[in-house]
Write an enzyme that holds these catalytic residues in place. Structure first.
Site, PDB file in Angstrom:
ATOM      1  N   HIS A  20       0.870  -1.181   0.000  1.00 24.18           N
ATOM      2  CA  HIS A  20       0.000   0.000   0.000  1.00 24.18           C
ATOM      3  C   HIS A  20       0.907   1.232   0.000  1.00 24.18           C
ATOM      4  O   HIS A  20       1.982   1.215   0.586  1.00 24.18           O
ATOM      5  CB  HIS A  20      -0.908  -0.024   1.235  1.00 24.18           C
ATOM      6  CG  HIS A  20      -1.984   1.013   1.208  1.00 24.18           C
ATOM      7  ND1 HIS A  20      -3.065   0.942   0.373  1.00 24.18           N
ATOM      8  CD2 HIS A  20      -2.147   2.166   1.925  1.00 24.18           C
ATOM      9  CE1 HIS A  20      -3.853   1.982   0.580  1.00 24.18           C
ATOM     10  NE2 HIS A  20      -3.312   2.746   1.518  1.00 24.18           N
ATOM     11  N   TYR A  78      -7.500   9.490  -0.652  1.00 26.17           N
ATOM     12  CA  TYR A  78      -7.722  10.175   0.620  1.00 26.17           C
ATOM     13  C   TYR A  78      -6.515  11.059   0.873  1.00 26.17           C
ATOM     14  O   TYR A  78      -5.413  10.784   0.376  1.00 26.17           O
ATOM     15  CB  TYR A  78      -7.933   9.154   1.748  1.00 26.17           C
ATOM     16  CG  TYR A  78      -6.837   8.139   1.935  1.00 26.17           C
ATOM     17  CD1 TYR A  78      -5.767   8.406   2.789  1.00 26.17           C
ATOM     18  CD2 TYR A  78      -6.858   6.906   1.263  1.00 26.17           C
ATOM     19  CE1 TYR A  78      -4.763   7.465   2.970  1.00 26.17           C
ATOM     20  CE2 TYR A  78      -5.856   5.970   1.446  1.00 26.17           C
ATOM     21  CZ  TYR A  78      -4.813   6.249   2.300  1.00 26.17           C
ATOM     22  OH  TYR A  78      -3.808   5.329   2.482  1.00 26.17           O
ATOM     23  N   ASP A 103     -27.825 -19.512  17.950  1.00 26.17           N
ATOM     24  CA  ASP A 103     -29.271 -19.718  17.842  1.00 26.17           C
ATOM     25  C   ASP A 103     -29.430 -20.937  16.942  1.00 26.17           C
ATOM     26  O   ASP A 103     -28.992 -20.897  15.782  1.00 26.17           O
ATOM     27  CB  ASP A 103     -29.849 -18.459  17.186  1.00 26.17           C
ATOM     28  CG  ASP A 103     -31.331 -18.546  16.947  1.00 26.17           C
ATOM     29  OD1 ASP A 103     -32.088 -18.519  17.926  1.00 26.17           O
ATOM     30  OD2 ASP A 103     -31.741 -18.609  15.756  1.00 26.17           O
TER      31      ASP A 103
HETATM   32  C1  LIG Z   1       1.134   2.813   3.496  1.00 21.52           C
HETATM   33  C2  LIG Z   1       0.194   2.533   4.622  1.00 21.52           C
HETATM   34  C3  LIG Z   1      -0.586   3.541   5.139  1.00 21.52           C
HETATM   35  C4  LIG Z   1      -1.484   3.283   6.188  1.00 21.52           C
HETATM   36  N1  LIG Z   1      -2.272   4.290   6.659  1.00 21.52           N
HETATM   37  C5  LIG Z   1      -3.151   4.048   7.670  1.00 21.52           C
HETATM   38  C6  LIG Z   1      -3.971   5.072   8.176  1.00 21.52           C
HETATM   39  O1  LIG Z   1      -3.906   6.203   7.730  1.00 21.52           O
HETATM   40  N2  LIG Z   1      -4.846   4.769   9.169  1.00 21.52           N
HETATM   41  C7  LIG Z   1      -4.936   3.529   9.680  1.00 21.52           C
HETATM   42  O2  LIG Z   1      -5.758   3.298  10.563  1.00 21.52           O
HETATM   43  N3  LIG Z   1      -4.162   2.534   9.226  1.00 21.52           N
HETATM   44  C8  LIG Z   1      -3.271   2.758   8.240  1.00 21.52           C
HETATM   45  N4  LIG Z   1      -2.460   1.760   7.775  1.00 21.52           N
HETATM   46  C9  LIG Z   1      -2.566   0.461   8.393  1.00 21.52           C
HETATM   47  C10 LIG Z   1      -1.888   0.413   9.750  1.00 21.52           C
HETATM   48  O3  LIG Z   1      -0.623   0.975   9.653  1.00 21.52           O
HETATM   49  C11 LIG Z   1      -1.812  -1.023  10.195  1.00 21.52           C
HETATM   50  O4  LIG Z   1      -3.093  -1.616  10.153  1.00 21.52           O
HETATM   51  C12 LIG Z   1      -1.280  -1.147  11.608  1.00 21.52           C
HETATM   52  O5  LIG Z   1      -0.099  -0.440  11.759  1.00 21.52           O
HETATM   53  C13 LIG Z   1      -1.071  -2.619  11.910  1.00 21.52           C
HETATM   54  O6  LIG Z   1      -0.581  -2.734  13.215  1.00 21.52           O
HETATM   55  P1  LIG Z   1      -0.171  -4.161  13.784  1.00 21.52           P
HETATM   56  O7  LIG Z   1       0.245  -3.945  15.177  1.00 21.52           O
HETATM   57  O8  LIG Z   1      -1.247  -5.125  13.499  1.00 21.52           O
HETATM   58  O9  LIG Z   1       1.028  -4.621  12.872  1.00 21.52           O
HETATM   59  P2  LIG Z   1       2.556  -4.148  12.878  1.00 21.52           P
HETATM   60  O10 LIG Z   1       2.707  -2.713  13.094  1.00 21.52           O
HETATM   61  O11 LIG Z   1       3.170  -4.699  11.645  1.00 21.52           O
HETATM   62  O12 LIG Z   1       3.132  -4.858  14.139  1.00 21.52           O
HETATM   63  C14 LIG Z   1       3.381  -6.247  14.165  1.00 21.52           C
HETATM   64  C15 LIG Z   1       4.659  -6.454  14.935  1.00 21.52           C
HETATM   65  O13 LIG Z   1       4.842  -7.832  15.163  1.00 21.52           O
HETATM   66  C16 LIG Z   1       6.229  -8.091  15.151  1.00 21.52           C
HETATM   67  N5  LIG Z   1       6.454  -9.520  14.931  1.00 21.52           N
HETATM   68  C17 LIG Z   1       6.150 -10.242  13.835  1.00 21.52           C
HETATM   69  N6  LIG Z   1       6.551 -11.521  14.000  1.00 21.52           N
HETATM   70  C18 LIG Z   1       7.127 -11.606  15.230  1.00 21.52           C
HETATM   71  C19 LIG Z   1       7.725 -12.665  15.964  1.00 21.52           C
HETATM   72  N7  LIG Z   1       7.839 -13.891  15.460  1.00 21.52           N
HETATM   73  N8  LIG Z   1       8.198 -12.372  17.191  1.00 21.52           N
HETATM   74  C20 LIG Z   1       8.088 -11.125  17.733  1.00 21.52           C
HETATM   75  N9  LIG Z   1       7.550 -10.091  17.058  1.00 21.52           N
HETATM   76  C21 LIG Z   1       7.065 -10.322  15.831  1.00 21.52           C
HETATM   77  C22 LIG Z   1       6.697  -7.244  14.008  1.00 21.52           C
HETATM   78  O14 LIG Z   1       8.079  -7.016  14.059  1.00 21.52           O
HETATM   79  C23 LIG Z   1       5.864  -5.997  14.155  1.00 21.52           C
HETATM   80  O15 LIG Z   1       6.511  -4.989  14.888  1.00 21.52           O
HETATM   81  C24 LIG Z   1      -1.572   1.993   6.731  1.00 21.52           C
HETATM   82  C25 LIG Z   1      -0.782   0.962   6.216  1.00 21.52           C
HETATM   83  C26 LIG Z   1       0.099   1.225   5.162  1.00 21.52           C
HETATM   84  C27 LIG Z   1       0.940   0.127   4.613  1.00 21.52           C
END
Ligand SMILES: Cc1cc2nc3c(=O)[nH]c(=O)nc-3n(C[C@H](O)[C@H](O)[C@H](O)COP(=O)(O)OP(=O)(O)OC[C@H]3O[C@@H](n4cnc5c(N)ncnc54)[C@H](O)[C@@H]3O)c2cc1C
Length: 801
Positions: A231, A256, A538
Site C-alpha cells: 500500500h 484520501y 441460535d
Molecule cells: C502505506 C500505509 C498507510 C497506512 N495508513 C493508515 C492510516 O492512515 N490509518 C490507519 O488506521 N491505518 C493505516 N495503515 C494500516 C496500519 O498501519 C496497520 O493496520 C497497523 O499499523 C497494523 O498494526 P499491527 O500492530 O497489526 O502490525 P505491525 O505494526 O506490523 O506490528 C506487528 C509487529 O509484530 C512483530 N512480529 C512479527 N513476527 C514476530 C515474531 N515472530 N516475534 C516477535 N515479534 C514479531 C513485528 O516485528 C511488528 O513490529 C496503513 C498501512 C500502510 C501500509
C-alpha cells in the site's frame, strides 16, 4: 530487565495492535503481562502508516470501535504521559455520484443510531470548509467533526507507555520462534535468545504480529489468513497548507488526503494491488518497497483534480509499505482453534484507527469471555476449513482490496474464488438458471431465474431505491408457490454439529437456554448464552438417541458455534459435509412426500423421524423457517442429487417450485423468525428479542442469572409505503427522536407489507407510530403485533387439510 519463565499473558508484536491489547489487558487488571517484539516497537507496519483516524465504516462494530479509539487518543497524553500528536481536525467524505450520495445518506442514517457526530454538507459547504478543494462535482459531503489524524509511531509508544505504567513488561529484540501446545491448549512461547533460546510459560498468548501473523499462527498449526499487500502514499513539498485542514476521503476517485508538514499527504487504493510475496514477512525491521509511481498514477491524478494546487507541487516522499489484508476486508480477531491462543491482525489499512477499539475488545474477550460489541463479523472463526488455503485467501484479499472504495450494496455478491463449496444438487440449480450467492464458501441459490416468468407486474413490484437493485420478480413467485403449493429449498449448507456420549445431555443442558431433556426424536429451538445473557448462538437441537444430539445452525456459524461449545467442555463433531438438506414446505408438502414414502408422515411439529423418500434414507425434521407445513429432509451427501431429482419430479405436478434464500428471508420476516447476527446477537438477550418462550424455566444454564426484565424489545414495524423496503441498519425515530436501527427488513409477499424489525423501548405497543430513514427519506411506520403471517401458527402445527 530479565525475561520471566512464566507470564499470565504474552502478547506477540509491538505494533499498534499489540501495544493496545497489552494496555487494555492491564487496564482490566491483568498483571504479569509481557509483550515481545522482534525489532524495536512499531518497526513492522505501524511506524510508516499515514495516521488517519476516520470513524465512519460500513459496519456498526467497526464504527463503534473507531469511535472508541477517537475518544481514547486525545486523552492518551494525560493517561500515559506520552502525546501521540492527535490532530482533531475533523474529516470530510465526498460524494460525486447519485449512488454515492445515497450511500452517504444511508451511512449518515446508520451513524445517527449509534451516536456518531456527523452532518451532511453540500459541495459548496465542503469547499467553504476547505478552499483548496475543487468541489464542482461534489454533490454532497459528510462532515465528521470527531475524525482526525496522529503520529502512528507515537500512538503505539503512548499505548506501550500506558501499558508499562500499569505493569506490563516489554521486551524488544525478542523473536518468537515457537508456540507450545499441549492437548489443544497453548502452554507457552519459545523465544530466540542466546544459543539456547528461552521459554515463557503462559496459557494466554495473543498473536498481534501484523503481516507476519499467518506465519506465527502456523507455529501452533492454526490458520490466520492474513495476506500481506503493498500500500502506498506520497507527501508533497510544503505549500502553506494549514495544519487545521480536515482529512478528506474521496471514494469515487479512490483517494484520501490530509495535511502533512505544510504540504499534503495523498494515499490511494488501486485496482491492481500487489501481494508482498515473501515467506518471511516483517523479518527485517522497517521494510519499505521501492516507489511504484505508475501504480500510483491514478490516485495522484485524482487527487490533483480534487486539489488543483497539487498539479503545481512536487512530491518529496513516497511511502510504500506492507499491510495485512484479509479475505473479506474485515479484521481477524478472537481465539484460534488452539485454546488460549488469540489473534488480533488483518487490519486492512485501519489498524491505527481501530487499535483502541481492538485493544478494548480483545481484552474484554480474553478477561471476561465476551466483548461488549458484537464481533462475529471479525471473529476469525467465520471462515470454513478453506481458510488454510493461501490461494483462496490471496484471491479474496486481492478482490476486496481492489474494490475497497466501491459502494457495497447489501446483497451484492463478490465473484473471486468461486465456486468453492457446492451442494450435490448444484448442477440442477445451475441448469435452472439459479442466481447464486456465496456464504462461507458455499454456493447458495438466491432465486431461480426460471421462476421469474413473464411477469407484467414486475416493474411495479420492484422496491424503490437500493432494495430494488438486487432483486427479481422470481422471489415473489417462489413465496407465493410456497404459500399455495410448495417450495423446495436447498439448505445443504446448514452447519450440522453432533454431540454424543453419556454426558452429552448434561453438558448441553448447561449451555443451552432451552429444555433438552425430552424423548429421542424431539427437536428443540434454543439459544446459547454468554455470561451477560447475550445470545452467542441460535440453533435447533435434535435428540437423535438418548446420548446423541444433532445441532443445526446457520451456514456461516458452524465454526463459531462449535468453538463456543468446545470452549465450554463439549466434544463436538462437525458433520456438515456428511448430509445434504432440502426443505420441502407448503400445504402440498404432505401430498408430495406421500407419493414418495410408505412411512407415517403425520408425526408432529418439532419431531424428527427416519423415513425413506423414494430410494433414499432420510431424516425428516418437522420444522420450518418460512411458516408453512413441511420438513427439513437430511440425507447422506452421496444420495443428495438423487433426492433432489426425486423431490422435483414428484413435486412439480403439485405446483411445487424450487426456491431460494431471498424467498426464505421474506417469509421468515413475516413469521418473525430471528436471524442471529442481525436480529439477535451477543449484545441482545432472549428476553429483549422476544424469545422468552424458548428459555427453560425449570433448569439452570449459562447466562440465566443475567436474564432480567428488558428495557427494550425487538418490535415489528410495517412501513406506510410498501415500496420503501429496509435492508437493515436504517435509523428509526420515535416522536422525532433517534431511537434505534433496523435489525432486518424486507418485503413480505404473503402479507403484502414492507416489514422492519428494530429494538424499541419496552413500553412501545402495537399502533405506536415511528419513522424509518430509508436512504435519507423518512417513511412513516406503525408498530404491529407479530408475527404478521399466521399468528396462531395453524399452518405449521396442523396437517394440511
Ligand atoms: C502505506 C500505509 C498507510 C497506512 N495508513 C493508515 C492510516 O492512515 N490509518 C490507519 O488506521 N491505518 C493505516 N495503515 C494500516 C496500519 O498501519 C496497520 O493496520 C497497523 O499499523 C497494523 O498494526 P499491527 O500492530 O497489526 O502490525 P505491525 O505494526 O506490523 O506490528 C506487528 C509487529 O509484530 C512483530 N512480529 C512479527 N513476527 C514476530 C515474531 N515472530 N516475534 C516477535 N515479534 C514479531 C513485528 O516485528 C511488528 O513490529 C496503513 C498501512 C500502510 C501500509
Amino acid at each position: 530487565m530479565e525475561l520471566p519463565n512464566s507470564a499470565r499473558a504474552v502478547v506477540i508484536g509491538g505494533g499498534v495492535a499489540g501495544c493496545s491489547v497489552a494496555y487494555h489487558l492491564a487496564r482490566l487488571g491483568w498483571s504479569e503481562v509481557i509483550l515481545v517484539e522482534q525489532h524495536e516497537l512499531t518497526e513492522g507496519t505501524t511506524w510508516h502508516s499515514a495516521g488517519f483516524v476516520g470513524q465512519l465504516r460500513s459496519t456498526v462494530t467497526q464504527t463503534k470501535m473507531i469511535m472508541y479509539s477517537a475518544g481514547l487518543y486525545p486523552e492518551l497524553a494525560e493517561l500515559t504521559g506520552m502525546d501521540p500528536g492527535w490532530h482533531g481536525v475533523g474529516g470530510l467524505r465526498l460524494a460525486t455520484t447519485p449512488e454515492r450520495v445515497e450511500e452517504s445518506l444511508r451511512l449518515a442514517g446508520a451513524g445517527e443510531t449509534y451516536g456518531l457526530g456527523l452532518s451532511v454538507l453540500s459541495g459548496a459547504e465542503a469547499k467553504e470548509m476547505l478552499p483548496l478543494l475543487d468541489a464542482r462535482d461534489v454533490r454532497a459531503a459528510l462532515w465528521l467533526p470527531g475524525d482526525g489524524w496522529l503520529d502512528p509511531a507515537l500512538l503505539a509508544r503512548a499505548l506501550a507507555a500506558g501499558a508499562e505504567k500499569l505493569g506490563v513488561r516489554i521486551f524488544t529484540g525478542t523473536r518468537v520462534t515457537g508456540l507450545d501446545v499441549v492437548g489443544g491448549e497453548v502452554s507457552g512461547v519459545r523465544l530466540a535468545l542466546g544459543a539456547e533460546g528461552w521459554s515463557v510459560q503462559a496459557d494466554t498468548v495473543v498473536i498481534a504480529a501484523g503481516a507476519a501473523s499467518g506465519r506465527v499462527g502456523r507455529l501452533a498449526g492454526v490458520d490466520i489468513p492474513v495476506v500481506p499487500i503493498k500500500h502506498q502514499y506520497v507527501v508533497t513539498e510544503p505549500f502553506d497548507v494549514p495544519s487545521s485542514m480536515p482529512t478528506v476521503r474521496d471514494p469515487d476517485n479512490i483517494v484520501y488526503f490530509r495535511e502533512e508538514g505544510g504540504g499534503i499527504l495523498v494515499g490511494g487504493y488501486i485496482r491492481t494491488p500487489e501481494i508482498w510475496d515473501t515467506g518471511h514477512p516483517l523479518e527485517e525491521p522497517r521494510t519499505l518497497f521501492a516507489a511504484d509511481m505508475p501504480k500510483f498514477q491514478e490516485s495522484w491524478e485524482s487527487a490533483a483534480r480534487r486539489v488543483p494546487a497539487l498539479g503545481r507541487t512536487g512530491i518529496v516522499k513516497v511511502v510504500h509499505g506492507p499491510e495485512a489484508f484479509t479475505p473479506d476486508g474485515e479484521f481477524l480477531l478472537g481465539e484460534t482453534a488452539v485454546r488460549g491462543l488469540w489473534a488480533a491482525a488483518g487490519f486492512c489499512v485501519h489498524g491505527l484507527a481501530a487499535a483502541g477499539g481492538v485493544g478494548k475488545i480483545m481484552a474484554e474477550w480474553i478477561v471476561d469471555g465476551s466483548p461488549e460489541y458484537d464481533v462475529f463479523g471479525m471473529d476469525l472463526r467465520r471462515f470454513g476449513g478453506h481458510a488454510r488455503s493461501s490461494s483462496w485467501a490471496r484471491a479474496k484479499a486481492l478482490d476486496s482490496y481492489s474494490k475497497y472504495y466501491d459502494i457495497v450494496y447489501p446483497g451484492e455478491e463478490r465473484t473471486a474464488a468461486r465456486p468453492l463449496r457446492r451442494s450435490p444438487a448444484w448442477v440442477r440449480h445451475a441448469e435452472l438458471g439459479a442466481e447464486f450467492g456465496e456464504k462461507s464458501g458455499w454456493e447458495r441459490v438466491n432465486w431461480f431465474k426460471s421462476n421469474a416468468g413473464p411477469s407484467p407486474e414486475a416493474g411495479e413490484a420492484r422496491p424503490a431505491g437500493w432494495a430494488g437493485r438486487i432483486w427479481s420478480p422470481a422471489i415473489r413467485q417462489e413465496c407465493l408457490a410456497t404459500r399455495d403449493a410448495a417450495g423446495l429449498f436447498d439448505q445443504t449448507s446448514f452447519s450440522k454439529l453432533e454431540i454424543s456420549g453419556h454426558q452429552a445431555l448434561m453438558r448441553l443442558q448447561r449451555v443451552c437456554a432451552g429444555q433438552l431433556d425430552r424423548p429421542p426424536g424431539s427437536i428443540v429451538y434454543t439459544q446459547l448464552l454468554n455470561e451477560h445473557g447475550g445470545i452467542e448462538a441460535d440453533l435447533t437441537v435434535t435428540r437423535l438417541a438418548e446420548d446423541r444430539f444433532r445441532l443445526v445452525t446457520g451456514t456461516a456459524f458452524g465454526v463459531h458455534d462449535a468453538a463456543w461449545l468446545r470452549g465450554h467442555g463439549l466434544d463436538v463433531r462437525d458433520v456438515t459435509s456428511a448430509h445434504a438438506c432440502y426443505c420441502l414446505w407448503g400445504p402440498r408438502a404432505l401430498d408430495i412426500l406421500g407419493t414418495l414414502s410408505d412411512d407415517d408422515l403425520t408425526f408432529g411439529y418439532m419431531r424428527a423421524r427416519e423415513i425413506s423418500v423414494g430410494n433414499v434414507p432420510v431424516l425428516a425434521q418437522r420444522v420450518t423457517f418460512v411458516g408453512e407445513f413441511g420438513w427439513e429432509l437430511y440425507c447422506p451427501s452421496e444420495y443428495g442429487l438423487t433426492l433432489w431429482d426425486t423431490l422435483m419430479e414428484a413435486g412439480t405436478p403439485y405446483g411445487m417450485r424450487p426456491a431460494g434464500y431471498r424467498a426464505i428471508d421474506s417469509m421468515r420476516l413475516e413469521k418473525g423468525y430471528r436471524v442471529w447476527g442481525m436480529d439477535i446477537t451477543p449484545e441482545t438477550t432472549p428476553v429483549e428479542a422476544g424469545l422468552g418462550f424458548a428459555v427453560a424455566k425449570d433448569k439452570d444454564f449459562l447466562g440465566r442469572s443475567a436474564l432480567e426484565a428488558a428495557a427494550r424489545r425487538l418490535a415489528c414495524l410495517v412501513l406506510d409505503d410498501p415500496r420503501q423496503v429496509c435492508l437493515a441498519g436504517e435509523p428509526v425515530r420515535l416522536g422525532g427522536e433517534p431511537a434505534s436501527r433496523v435489525t432486518s427488513g424486507g418485503y413480505g409477499h404473503r402479507v403484502e407489507r414492507s416489514i422492519a424489525y428494530a429494538y424499541l423501548p419496552a413500553g412501545t405497543v402495537p399502533g405506536d407510530r415511528a419513522e424509518v430513514g430509508v436512504t435519507g427519506t423518512w417513511v412513516g411506520a406503525t408498530v404491529v403485533a407479530e408475527p404478521l403471517y399466521d399468528p396462531a401458527s395453524s399452518r405449521i402445527r396442523h396437517l394440511p387439510a
